[in-house]
Design an enzyme around this catalytic site. Structure first.
Site, mmCIF file in Angstrom:
data_model
loop_
_atom_site.group_PDB
_atom_site.id
_atom_site.type_symbol
_atom_site.label_atom_id
_atom_site.label_comp_id
_atom_site.label_asym_id
_atom_site.label_seq_id
_atom_site.Cartn_x
_atom_site.Cartn_y
_atom_site.Cartn_z
ATOM 1 N N CYS A 88 -24.002 -26.785 4.412
ATOM 2 C CA CYS A 88 -25.018 -27.820 4.239
ATOM 3 C C CYS A 88 -24.391 -29.091 3.647
ATOM 4 O O CYS A 88 -23.529 -29.691 4.271
ATOM 5 C CB CYS A 88 -26.193 -27.282 3.420
ATOM 6 S SG CYS A 88 -27.653 -28.351 3.506
ATOM 7 N N HIS A 205 -27.805 -23.404 7.254
ATOM 8 C CA HIS A 205 -27.577 -22.412 6.194
ATOM 9 C C HIS A 205 -27.351 -21.037 6.818
ATOM 10 O O HIS A 205 -28.322 -20.375 7.207
ATOM 11 C CB HIS A 205 -28.799 -22.334 5.272
ATOM 12 C CG HIS A 205 -28.991 -23.521 4.393
ATOM 13 N ND1 HIS A 205 -28.395 -23.640 3.165
ATOM 14 C CD2 HIS A 205 -29.705 -24.663 4.581
ATOM 15 C CE1 HIS A 205 -28.739 -24.797 2.616
ATOM 16 N NE2 HIS A 205 -29.521 -25.434 3.463
ATOM 17 N N GLU A 207 -26.755 -18.358 5.314
ATOM 18 C CA GLU A 207 -27.392 -17.335 4.457
ATOM 19 C C GLU A 207 -28.899 -17.256 4.674
ATOM 20 O O GLU A 207 -29.533 -16.323 4.204
ATOM 21 C CB GLU A 207 -27.072 -17.609 2.980
ATOM 22 C CG GLU A 207 -27.707 -18.834 2.381
ATOM 23 C CD GLU A 207 -27.025 -20.145 2.778
ATOM 24 O OE1 GLU A 207 -27.567 -21.201 2.424
ATOM 25 O OE2 GLU A 207 -25.965 -20.109 3.454
#
Length: 225
Positions: A88, A205, A207
């Site tokens: 990011c 992202h 994750e």
């Protein structure tokens, strides 16, 4: 810290989505022999074999916190030779300059030539007739870009045009097209992933991107640039 083990340092300079990033990298590392450490110590970054540089919020804040935390020098040293994954704003920081902030913006780390610009989508509508919103927030498809006839090894096993989760108002424009490892379309194509030598970074992202995001972190741990 015991550095006999293979260690991945998640850099904690106060601005990353650390809990979810470190948990995802830990999940990806399960059974691989890698130890994941979240650290605020430059010596841990220097001792680790791989580095993850998260980032969240405004880039001027991220750059200031990285500098004031005392971690910037160790991150730059790591970027010269160790596999590094930027996430990011951690990706945007790798470029030369960002338009975010007062007086025309601020310099980045200068590891990948290029600029970070703001989406300019005012008054434009999406194919379904709704207006483009800034920030882009949600799932978007990523087209993997070819270098020297192949996609980047960190994409291994991830289907082209898979969906990943984005939250951003600014996007990276690498100077050299060869440094763009993936693109997404939001009112025009932009760099969703950048790569150079031992550095790979994503605007989205991983994750927050379910199994394809975990696959990227897993591939990063096995990648030998």
């Amino acid at each position: 810290m015991n550095m006999e083990a293979k260690t991945v340092a998640v850099v904690d300079y106060g601005m990353g989505n650390l809990r979810s990033v470190s948990q995802a990298v830990q999940a990806a590392a399960e059974g691989s022999g890698w130890t994941v450490v979240v650290t605020q110590r430059p010596e841990d970054v220097r001792a680790a074999q791989r580095i993850v540089l998260p980032g969240q919020g405004a880039m001027p804040d991220c750059m200031r916190e990285l500098r004031e935390s005392g971690l910037q020098e160790s991150v730059l040293e790591a970027a010269a030779s160790k596999p590094m994954f930027g996430v990011c704003v951690g990706m945007q920081m790798l470029l030369d300059h960002s338009a975010e902030g007062p007086n025309g913006g601020i310099p980045g780390l200068g590891l990948i030539p290029g600029d970070v610009l703001k989406f300019d989508l005012a008054g434009r509508t999406q194919p379904d007739g709704s207006r483009f919103k800034v920030p882009q927030m949600g799932w978007n498809q990523v087209r993997q870009m070819h270098h020297a006839g192949a996609v980047h090894p960190v994409w291994a096993g991830v289907p082209d045009n898979s969906y990943f989760y984005f939250v951003h108002s600014f996007y990276a424009v690498p100077q050299n097209a060869a440094h763009c490892a993936g693109q997404a379309d939001y009112g025009g194509w932009f760099a969703a992933a950048v790569a150079r030598d031992n550095i790979f970074a994503t605007q989205f992202h991983p994750e927050k991107s379910a199994e394809h995001g975990l696959a990227l972190y897993r591939n990063f741990l096995h990648w030998n640039p």
